[in-house]
Design a protein around this motif. Structure first.
Motif, PDB file in Angstrom:
ATOM      1  N   ILE A 123     -58.416 -57.109  47.118  1.00 39.65           N
ATOM      2  CA  ILE A 123     -57.425 -57.579  46.141  1.00 39.65           C
ATOM      3  C   ILE A 123     -56.364 -56.471  46.143  1.00 39.65           C
ATOM      4  O   ILE A 123     -56.616 -55.369  45.646  1.00 39.65           O
ATOM      5  CB  ILE A 123     -58.045 -57.745  44.737  1.00 39.65           C
ATOM      6  N   SER A 179     -66.054 -58.507  37.889  1.00 39.46           N
ATOM      7  CA  SER A 179     -67.296 -59.293  37.780  1.00 39.46           C
ATOM      8  C   SER A 179     -68.087 -59.054  36.504  1.00 39.46           C
ATOM      9  O   SER A 179     -69.035 -59.788  36.244  1.00 39.46           O
ATOM     10  CB  SER A 179     -68.200 -58.995  38.971  1.00 39.46           C
ATOM     11  N   LYS A 226     -68.491 -61.927  34.358  1.00 40.47           N
ATOM     12  CA  LYS A 226     -69.469 -62.972  34.671  1.00 40.47           C
ATOM     13  C   LYS A 226     -70.600 -63.006  33.647  1.00 40.47           C
ATOM     14  O   LYS A 226     -71.095 -64.073  33.290  1.00 40.47           O
ATOM     15  CB  LYS A 226     -70.052 -62.761  36.079  1.00 40.47           C
ATOM     16  N   ASN A 258     -62.695 -67.404  47.563  1.00 42.81           N
ATOM     17  CA  ASN A 258     -63.179 -68.003  46.320  1.00 42.81           C
ATOM     18  C   ASN A 258     -62.755 -69.465  46.207  1.00 42.81           C
ATOM     19  O   ASN A 258     -63.498 -70.310  45.701  1.00 42.81           O
ATOM     20  CB  ASN A 258     -62.688 -67.198  45.115  1.00 42.81           C
ATOM     21  N   TYR A 312     -61.417 -68.480  36.582  1.00 45.92           N
ATOM     22  CA  TYR A 312     -62.254 -67.382  37.108  1.00 45.92           C
ATOM     23  C   TYR A 312     -61.384 -66.154  37.445  1.00 45.92           C
ATOM     24  O   TYR A 312     -61.705 -65.032  37.053  1.00 45.92           O
ATOM     25  CB  TYR A 312     -63.025 -67.882  38.335  1.00 45.92           C
ATOM     26  N   TYR A 318     -75.211 -56.612  42.228  1.00 45.86           N
ATOM     27  CA  TYR A 318     -75.048 -57.128  43.586  1.00 45.86           C
ATOM     28  C   TYR A 318     -76.387 -57.055  44.328  1.00 45.86           C
ATOM     29  O   TYR A 318     -77.445 -57.128  43.712  1.00 45.86           O
ATOM     30  CB  TYR A 318     -73.944 -56.367  44.342  1.00 45.86           C
ATOM     31  N   GLY A 333     -68.461 -54.353  38.384  1.00 49.58           N
ATOM     32  CA  GLY A 333     -67.305 -55.110  38.869  1.00 49.58           C
ATOM     33  C   GLY A 333     -66.537 -54.279  39.873  1.00 49.58           C
ATOM     34  O   GLY A 333     -66.594 -53.035  39.821  1.00 49.58           O
TER      35      GLY A 333
HETATM   36  N1  GLU Z   1     -62.516 -61.081  41.211  1.00 48.53           N
HETATM   37  C1  GLU Z   1     -63.406 -60.506  42.155  1.00 48.53           C
HETATM   38  C2  GLU Z   1     -63.721 -61.495  43.279  1.00 48.53           C
HETATM   39  O1  GLU Z   1     -63.939 -62.618  43.018  1.00 48.53           O
HETATM   40  C3  GLU Z   1     -64.637 -60.086  41.451  1.00 48.53           C
HETATM   41  C4  GLU Z   1     -65.616 -59.432  42.358  1.00 48.53           C
HETATM   42  C5  GLU Z   1     -66.508 -58.453  41.690  1.00 48.53           C
HETATM   43  O2  GLU Z   1     -66.105 -57.712  40.796  1.00 48.53           O
HETATM   44  O3  GLU Z   1     -67.671 -58.449  42.095  1.00 48.53           O
HETATM   45  O4  GLU Z   1     -63.770 -61.161  44.400  1.00 48.53           O
END
Ligand code: GLU
Length: 334
Positions: free
Chosen positions: A42, A78, A81, A179, A203, A255, A272
């Motif tokens: 990003i 993230s 989430k 995404n 999102y 993760y 994140g």
């Molecule tokens: N916005 C990020 C993506 O979708 C979040 C990823 C993350 O923080 O794990 O890639």
């Protein structure tokens, strides 16, 4: 939104207590670890200052401890989430959410294009596929007001009005093809309803909410305090939804490092790619960290080191004998 700055109970600085000492030690241990890299897929995230480290702890009674760059803004990514999932559980119920998003660790990268081979659903809400589906659920409930409504709830958890980081949002929107691909596959298999683009847009926005390490500690403490924000006393999240959220954070929050993480720290957490991590020690405290250099799994290098150090020093691991948690069985017997 109430102005709560004056309500926050700062830890005493004259006589350092055990939590402040552990936090200072965690900071010291993490500081020299300058390995890792900023997320650059990003583009806007690659512009962050890598030399930032902030650690904050808020107890379930609202006492705040900090060290380092705890007021530095960054995007929640993230970590959103976890809070979005909690909200979806509350709004439509666990059964309906579970019918569309599983609770199994995927053992794979957060942005993997893979689904449960039997159900065709995303493995869990902590990977992108699951979180996009959760965003779809929130969008179905709140329609075009979805972002504002969810932001309002996140803000209540942080006890201040949070905002969108417009440039990170636009940067992710411009480059988030993967995404979008995931969302269209989810739509093709009937997991995500139309309008798909609105769900992905929500999102992206939720990932682009600007927070600080202090905000994250308060949000995590709100989870730890059974949904009641310890600063404002406001009920923000439903307890049953928190229970399920923490369970999924426990097994899937870091993760494809989640297994090692939970063995080493015993703290449900979520990280994140903006460099933030939250940790929730049930009924006891919330942790928020910010350090933007990431390891190869996408976790904050210094955040991982610091929270592990905190867990060791304070005996926060769920199964540590020093952590008696909410030992209600003993109370029942007495
Ligand atoms: N916005 C990020 C993506 O979708 C979040 C990823 C993350 O923080 O794990 O890639």
């Amino acid at each position: 939104m109430v102005d709560v700055a004056s309500n926050i109970n700062l830890s005493p600085t004259h006589s350092k207590d055990a939590i402040q000492m552990a936090l200072d030690l965690a900071y010291k241990q993490a500081l020299s670890h300058t390995e890792g890299h900023l997320a650059d897929y990003i583009p806007e995230l690659a512009l962050m200052n890598p030399d930032r480290l902030g650690l904050a702890v808020m107890t379930a009674k609202g006492r705040l401890y900090t060290v380092g760059d705890v007021n530095e803004p960054f995007t929640i990514q993230s970590i959103s989430k976890a809070f979005s999932y909690c909200l979806a559980l509350e709004l439509v119920g666990a059964e309906k959410v579970r019918a569309r998003v599983g609770v199994e660790p995927s053992g794979d990268a957060f942005n993997a294009i893979e689904f449960d081979p039997v159900t065709r659903c995303p493995f869990n809400p902590m990977v992108n596929a699951g979180a996009i589906t959760v965003a779809g659920i929130l969008r179905d409930v709140y329609q075009q007001d979805a972002f504002e409504k969810v932001l309002e709830r996140f803000s209540k958890a942080a006890s201040r009005q949070l905002e969108l980081d417009e440039s990170v949002y636009l940067s992710e929107k411009a480059t988030g093809h993967r995404n979008r691909a995931i969302s269209h596959l989810l739509c093709a298999s009937g997991v995500l309803a139309e309008p798909v683009d609105e769900a992905v847009d929500l999102y992206f926005r939720l990932c682009s909410i600007r927070v600080t390490a202090t905000d994250l500690a308060i949000m995590a403490a709100t989870f730890a305090n059974m949904g009641e924000n310890p600063v404002t006393g406001e009920e923000v999240f439903e307890l049953k939804a928190i229970r399920d959220t923490l369970a999924v954070m426990y097994s899937c929050g870091m993760y494809d490092f989640s297994g090692s993480w939970i063995c080493d720290t015993g703290i449900p957490a979520k990280s994140g790619v903006g460099g933030g991590v939250i940790g929730v020690v049930n009924r006891q405290l919330g942790i928020g960290s910010f350090a933007p250099r990431l390891d190869e799994k996408g976790n904050s290098v210094q955040g991982v080191i610091a929270i592990k150090s905190l867990s060791d020093e304070l005996g926060l691991h769920t199964f540590e004998c020093s952590n008696t948690g909410s030992s209600f069985v003993e109370q029942l017997i007495r």
